[in-house]
Enzyme design. Structure first.
Site, PDB file in Angstrom:
ATOM      1  NE  ARG A  94       9.793   7.748   2.252  1.00  0.00           N
ATOM      2  CZ  ARG A  94       9.224   6.628   1.862  1.00  0.00           C
ATOM      3  NH1 ARG A  94       7.916   6.486   1.921  1.00  0.00           N
ATOM      4  NH2 ARG A  94       9.954   5.630   1.409  1.00  0.00           N
ATOM      5  CD  GLU A 185       6.550  -0.308   0.169  1.00  0.00           C
ATOM      6  OE1 GLU A 185       6.468  -0.840  -0.964  1.00  0.00           O
ATOM      7  OE2 GLU A 185       5.601   0.292   0.689  1.00  0.00           O
ATOM      8  CE1 TYR A 318      -0.685   3.385   0.882  1.00  0.00           C
ATOM      9  CE2 TYR A 318       1.167   1.878   0.912  1.00  0.00           C
ATOM     10  CZ  TYR A 318       0.653   3.131   0.664  1.00  0.00           C
ATOM     11  OH  TYR A 318       1.462   4.132   0.212  1.00  0.00           O
TER      12      TYR A 318
END
Length: 402
Positions: A94, A185, A318
């Site tokens: 990616r 994001e 995360y």
């Protein structure tokens, strides 16, 4: 009780060594990067300046004063890097495309063919090694000219410019790229770029309004790009397109109703901010209540454009945090204050939520990602989900997997 036992079993299983045999045979393992962080060659190949080129040169913005002029020199060494990815046994890569390598000023008026050539070579090299390319169109590096000339994401004009840029990428790379991500994001750009000011372009002067306008335009730019792809490219290219959101799991600090509601608000302000308009046509009710007219309105045309404008949801996860209610939030940012919550490092019994990792903001909480995934499944009617980033910081390393 059943869920607690399941989570405990998962914690125990995490202590043993994992291998590919623990995953389904079609499970895709990959690595993820972003253009500004790795490419370098900032003044080569016809590339225009981005907001991160400018931001990183402002004294005090970057702790060690470094910048992405060279980075790891992926622009020149991509073949070596792809060889390493292949040798490690990964199935996918990616990467993000630098908008200013395609259109140096961000405007869709003069395409930079050197940039097209570079990404064609990169994609060809991946395909040759049997590695699936996952392409992100925007990973925070807005062309500087768009910021200086029209305010970047603050301007509604950017919706059309982004759609034009996206179409150029679909037309040139879509015969080989079958997995597209519009924006990575968007929350981080909106809040850290235009609210707190710790990301490019470093704005914080109007933190009570600008992040919400930026988010609004990002959503519409995403939807405009998806509309172009579906109308003109998907049928004959056979790909799919989605949006990547980031979310820390919000675990209620206690069983008190106010703490459970605070944790729910936290999730609405993270995931709901971007996914509710796509699946339900508006921002979460609690955001409307807390932010009032600071939150922009969608027109009927906007709602139709946004409706189900993802083939998949990309999730970057995360860590997990304890969340408690706070009438007077200790957070400095308007975005966090509006949530009326506080993030707590230790639970009621004095325990941390997980092992502290090398990065100061990161705790190792394996069960958190399962809760986030289940939350998305239940709230948004089981959409396809790709874990586009997750990892753990040990020493100086941060492992990113998709």
């Amino acid at each position: 009780m059943a869920e607690e036992e399941e989570l405990e079993a998962e914690r125990n299983s995490d202590r043993r060594h994992l291998s590919r045999s623990d995953f389904p045979p079609n499970f895709v393992f990959g690595v993820a990067t972003s253009a500004y962080q790795i490419e370098g060659a900032s003044g080569e190949g016809g590339r225009g300046a981005s907001i991160w080129d400018d931001f990183s040169r402002v004294e005090g913005r970057i702790v060690d004063g470094s910048n992405g002029d060279v980075a790891v020199d992926h622009y020149h060494r991509y073949e070596e890097d792809i060889d390493l990815i292949a040798k490690l046994g990964f199935d996918a890569y990616r990467f993000s495309i630098s908008w200013s390598r395609i259109y140096p000023d961000g405007l869709g008026t003069q395409i930079n063919m050197e940039g097209i050539t570079y990404y064609n070579k990169l994609i060809d090299a991946l395909v040759k090694k049997g590695i699936q390319p996952y392409a992100t169109l925007y990973h925070w590096d807005l062309p500087l000219h768009l910021h200086n000339s029209m305010g970047g994401w603050l301007s509604k004009q950017i919706i059309n410019w982004f759609a034009t840029y996206a179409e150029t990428c679909f037309a040139n790379f879509g015969d080989r790229v079958k997995n597209w991500i519009t924006i990575n994001e968007p929350l981080q750009t909106a809040v850290n770029g235009y609210g707190i000011g710790i990301f490019a372009p470093g704005r914080c002067e109007h933190s009570n309004t600008e992040p919400y306008l930026v988010a609004h335009h990002q959503l519409l730019a995403h939807a405009a790009a998806v509309s172009v792809y579906r109308k003109k490219y998907r049928d004959h290219q056979g790909g799919q397109i989605g949006l990547v959101v980031d979310c820390e799991w919000a675990e209620a600090y206690s069983q008190k109703t106010e703490d459970k509601e605070a944790a729910a608000r936290r999730l609405d302000f993270q995931l709901g901010w971007y996914l509710d308009p796509i699946y339900y046509g508006d921002y979460p009710k609690v955001m409307r209540e807390k932010l009032g007219d600071r939150l922009p309105e969608f027109s009927e045309e906007d709602i139709e454009l946004l409706r189900n404008s993802v083939d998949f949801v990309g999730l970057n996860h995360y860590t997990t945090r304890f969340i408690a209610h706070a009438s007077e939030s200790p957070e400095e940012s308007d975005f966090y204050k509006a949530q009326q919550m506080k993030r707590i490092e230790k639970g009621e019994g004095g325990e941390t939520i997980g092992e502290k990792a090398a990065s100061e903001w990161l705790y190792v909480v394996p069960w958190g990602i399962r809760k986030v995934l289940n939350y998305i499944v239940q709230r948004y009617n089981n959409p396809p989900i790709y874990v586009t980033e997750n990892g753990i910081a040990k020493g100086w390393e941060l492992l990113l997997l998709i």
